[in-house]
Design an enzyme around this catalytic site. Sequence first.
Site, mmCIF file in Angstrom:
data_model
loop_
_atom_site.group_PDB
_atom_site.id
_atom_site.type_symbol
_atom_site.label_atom_id
_atom_site.label_comp_id
_atom_site.label_asym_id
_atom_site.label_seq_id
_atom_site.Cartn_x
_atom_site.Cartn_y
_atom_site.Cartn_z
ATOM 1 N N ASP A 1 0.906 -1.193 -0.063
ATOM 2 C CA ASP A 1 -0.009 -0.011 0.161
ATOM 3 C C ASP A 1 0.736 1.321 -0.078
ATOM 4 O OD1 ASP A 1 -2.368 1.487 0.450
ATOM 5 O OD2 ASP A 1 -1.759 1.985 2.381
ATOM 6 N N SER A 2 0.332 2.239 -0.304
ATOM 7 C CA SER A 2 1.122 3.609 -0.158
ATOM 8 C C SER A 2 1.485 4.083 1.242
ATOM 9 C CB SER A 2 0.193 4.730 -0.490
ATOM 10 O OG SER A 2 -0.890 4.811 0.020
ATOM 11 N N TYR B 1 -0.181 8.482 -2.429
ATOM 12 C CA TYR B 1 -0.423 8.323 -4.005
ATOM 13 C C TYR B 1 -1.614 9.058 -4.606
ATOM 14 C CZ TYR B 1 3.186 4.260 -3.737
ATOM 15 O OH TYR B 1 3.954 3.461 -3.367
ATOM 16 N N GLY B 2 -2.639 9.298 -3.860
ATOM 17 C CA GLY B 2 -3.742 9.543 -4.457
ATOM 18 C C GLY B 2 -3.884 10.905 -5.187
ATOM 19 N N CYS C 1 -3.622 -0.779 -2.092
ATOM 20 C CA CYS C 1 -3.840 0.686 -2.531
ATOM 21 C C CYS C 1 -4.956 0.664 -3.619
ATOM 22 C CB CYS C 1 -2.714 1.280 -2.572
ATOM 23 S SG CYS C 1 -2.789 3.136 -3.026
ATOM 24 N N ASN C 2 -6.034 1.235 -3.135
ATOM 25 C CA ASN C 2 -6.924 1.548 -4.284
ATOM 26 C C ASN C 2 -6.555 2.300 -5.570
ATOM 27 O OD1 ASN C 2 -10.187 0.965 -3.727
ATOM 28 N ND2 ASN C 2 -8.632 0.899 -1.969
ATOM 29 N N THR C 3 -5.715 3.469 -5.161
ATOM 30 C CA THR C 3 -4.964 4.297 -6.246
ATOM 31 C C THR C 3 -4.210 3.339 -7.146
ATOM 32 O OG1 THR C 3 -5.244 6.147 -4.697
ATOM 33 C CG2 THR C 3 -3.792 6.447 -6.639
ATOM 34 N N GLU D 1 -6.267 9.099 9.759
ATOM 35 C CA GLU D 1 -4.941 8.787 10.380
ATOM 36 C C GLU D 1 -4.755 9.805 11.613
ATOM 37 O OE1 GLU D 1 -1.594 8.862 7.716
ATOM 38 O OE2 GLU D 1 -2.579 7.548 6.181
ATOM 39 N N CYS E 1 -11.103 3.345 -1.195
ATOM 40 C CA CYS E 1 -10.065 3.698 -0.568
ATOM 41 C C CYS E 1 -9.625 3.056 0.670
ATOM 42 C CB CYS E 1 -9.758 5.115 -0.316
ATOM 43 S SG CYS E 1 -8.529 5.931 0.471
ATOM 44 N N THR E 2 -8.404 2.660 0.758
ATOM 45 C CA THR E 2 -7.896 1.909 2.066
ATOM 46 C C THR E 2 -8.445 2.224 3.299
ATOM 47 O OG1 THR E 2 -5.948 3.105 1.990
ATOM 48 C CG2 THR E 2 -5.802 0.963 1.025
ATOM 49 N N HIS E 3 -8.454 3.604 3.475
ATOM 50 C CA HIS E 3 -8.845 4.406 4.807
ATOM 51 C C HIS E 3 -10.427 4.153 5.089
ATOM 52 C CE1 HIS E 3 -4.832 5.615 4.162
ATOM 53 N NE2 HIS E 3 -4.718 6.202 5.455
HETATM 54 N N1 DGL Z 1 -3.949 3.958 -0.157
HETATM 55 C C1 DGL Z 1 -4.728 5.000 -0.904
HETATM 56 C C2 DGL Z 1 -5.579 4.375 -1.639
HETATM 57 O O1 DGL Z 1 -6.310 3.417 -1.206
HETATM 58 C C3 DGL Z 1 -4.813 6.181 0.113
HETATM 59 C C4 DGL Z 1 -3.684 7.080 0.498
HETATM 60 C C5 DGL Z 1 -2.935 7.748 -0.673
HETATM 61 O O2 DGL Z 1 -3.569 8.470 -1.346
HETATM 62 O O3 DGL Z 1 -1.770 7.156 -0.736
HETATM 63 O O4 DGL Z 1 -6.183 5.136 -2.410
#
Ligand code: DGL
Length: 289
Positions: free
Chosen positions: A25-26, A57-58, A88-90, A167, A199-201
């Site tokens: 993940d990012s 990464y987003g 990571c979704n991105t 976070e 998104c992961t969060h």
């Molecule tokens: N992990 C990223 C996602 O799921 C969220 C955090 C980021 O922007 O890196 O898109």
Amino acid sequence: MRNNAGNGGRIRDMGSADGPIGIFDSGIGGLTVLREIVKLMPREDTIYLGDTARVPYGIRSSETVIKYSLENTEFLLENEIKLLVVACNTASAISLDTLKKTTGVPVIGVLIPGAEAAVRSTANKKIGVIGTEATIRSSAYQRAIVSIDPGAEVIGVACPLFVPLVEEGWTDGEIARSVAVEYLSRLKESGIDTLVLGCTHYPMLKGTIKEVVGDGITLIDSAVETAIAVREVLETGGLQKRRNDSPARKFFVTDDPERFRKVGERFLGHGIACIEKVEIPRARQALKR
Ligand code: DGL
């Protein structure tokens, strides 16, 4: 088998069944995916890489996200993973096709399992997707959903403030609620009956999001769906762990481990014993230990 288990087979052989599941993940958010994988497959060994030095990464360009994803994948492959999970979704939205073409182990991103679950869940074919700016801009969820059901209508909304809120630990209360109302009111009014947490969060905000959108909208947690997809691929590929020892959980980060530990323990709901800092892309020395 779900259609996201790619196997380009160009540069690596298939991992052994006793290898670990690799997850990147990012940063910290992918722990929501790890949590679901561990819940469903507690015996499996896992290696988690959080690219905390280069998060987020987003907000980055596609070119940069692909470069980071390839470097993270290379690190995990050096650790002899048997399957790669792009938590990571991105990164899933932008780099999954590239990773599948260049990686000889099955690759599962969070996007397709989430898209498939959304299509299964919707009754009125109106699906909302929330994610980072890069994920929404890529329209990858939209393409995936429409390729499964061409009659579906997909409405995407970027919710960039959700990541720092989570976070910070502000997953409920007035501030989280106000931000959610701001982002989600228009979506709610659009008549969607299903909402993908892209998104992961966002699984950490499920309670608040549910409160704001109401009971008429089903939330799709991509982390849960991804864990189910991983189990399916292990089963169909005969890749389930055979050894009977207790599961190894390794954590690597690309920046100071302390913040990852503090925030990550909240994500996982328990302590993290050992977190090692590595240099990506110059990570190979750490691998050989
Ligand atoms: N992990 C990223 C996602 O799921 C969220 C955090 C980021 O922007 O890196 O898109």
